[in-house]
Motif scaffolding. Structure first.
Motif, mmCIF file in Angstrom:
data_model
loop_
_atom_site.group_PDB
_atom_site.id
_atom_site.type_symbol
_atom_site.label_atom_id
_atom_site.label_comp_id
_atom_site.label_asym_id
_atom_site.label_seq_id
_atom_site.Cartn_x
_atom_site.Cartn_y
_atom_site.Cartn_z
ATOM 1 N N PRO A 136 0.805 -1.234 0.000
ATOM 2 C CA PRO A 136 0.000 0.000 0.000
ATOM 3 C C PRO A 136 0.834 1.279 0.000
ATOM 4 N N SER A 137 2.016 1.243 0.596
ATOM 5 C CA SER A 137 2.864 2.446 0.602
ATOM 6 C C SER A 137 3.455 2.729 -0.773
ATOM 7 N N GLU A 138 3.419 1.771 -1.688
ATOM 8 C CA GLU A 138 3.950 1.927 -3.046
ATOM 9 C C GLU A 138 2.855 2.213 -4.077
ATOM 10 N N LEU A 139 1.600 2.097 -3.660
ATOM 11 C CA LEU A 139 0.478 2.192 -4.592
ATOM 12 C C LEU A 139 0.491 3.492 -5.402
ATOM 13 N N HIS A 140 0.823 4.603 -4.778
ATOM 14 C CA HIS A 140 0.812 5.885 -5.479
ATOM 15 C C HIS A 140 1.893 5.977 -6.553
ATOM 16 N N LYS A 141 2.832 5.030 -6.594
ATOM 17 C CA LYS A 141 3.933 5.062 -7.547
ATOM 18 C C LYS A 141 3.731 4.150 -8.760
ATOM 19 N N GLN B 212 3.709 5.622 -12.242
ATOM 20 C CA GLN B 212 4.716 6.627 -12.557
ATOM 21 C C GLN B 212 5.743 6.070 -13.541
ATOM 22 N N TYR C 92 8.990 3.781 -12.606
ATOM 23 C CA TYR C 92 8.867 3.088 -11.320
ATOM 24 C C TYR C 92 8.766 1.584 -11.593
ATOM 25 N N TYR D 132 2.928 2.547 -16.787
ATOM 26 C CA TYR D 132 2.835 3.949 -17.194
ATOM 27 C C TYR D 132 2.195 4.057 -18.582
ATOM 28 N N ARG E 277 -1.479 3.028 -18.677
ATOM 29 C CA ARG E 277 -2.344 4.111 -18.183
ATOM 30 C C ARG E 277 -2.504 5.201 -19.239
ATOM 31 N N HIS F 200 -7.383 1.629 -12.266
ATOM 32 C CA HIS F 200 -7.272 1.715 -10.814
ATOM 33 C C HIS F 200 -6.657 0.422 -10.298
ATOM 34 N N ASP G 144 -5.833 -2.009 -6.886
ATOM 35 C CA ASP G 144 -6.161 -2.321 -5.497
ATOM 36 C C ASP G 144 -5.134 -3.315 -4.979
#
Length: 114
Positions: A41-46, A49, A52, A65, A68, A79, A81
């Motif tokens: 979960p701490s990597e989800l925002h990346k 990118q 990454y 990337y 998306r 999205h 999850d």
């Protein structure tokens, strides 16, 4: 698939695809499920990118990337999850009809830095 291949757990791994039309009948939803290592979960925002990669030098960081970017160019969304140690789910939503404002965009190149 690559995340499942890299999973060191001694289990059979599966990738599943679900496809359905949304309730309004305007979009198609693709859901990709796997039972691989999941996404921290701490990597989800990346994960979407550019450059990454959770695979270190084994990955280029271009795949999700570009995925998306193509989906966004078509008026859709993607999205992710995370379910660490249990797998991941990616949901892609694409319109069934192109938006009026998108007509004529087929010849316009995708901006890879956007």
């Amino acid at each position: 698939m690559e995340a499942c291949i890299e999973d060191p757990r001694p289990i059979d791994l599966h990738i599943r695809l679900s496809l359905r039309i949304d309730e309004a009948g305007k979009s198609v939803l693709f859901e990709f499920f796997d039972d691989g290592p999941g996404i921290d979960p701490s990597e989800l925002h990346k994960v979407f990118q550019l450059f990454y990669s959770s695979k270190g030098k084994k990955g280029t960081g271009i795949g999700l990337y570009m995925t998306r970017q193509v989906i966004l160019e078509q008026g859709g969304s993607i999205h992710a999850d995370p379910v660490p140690s249990e797998g991941a789910r990616f949901t892609v939503t694409l319109p069934l009809q192109p938006a009026d404002s998108r007509e004529g965009d087929a010849d316009r190149p995708i901006d890879p830095l956007r």
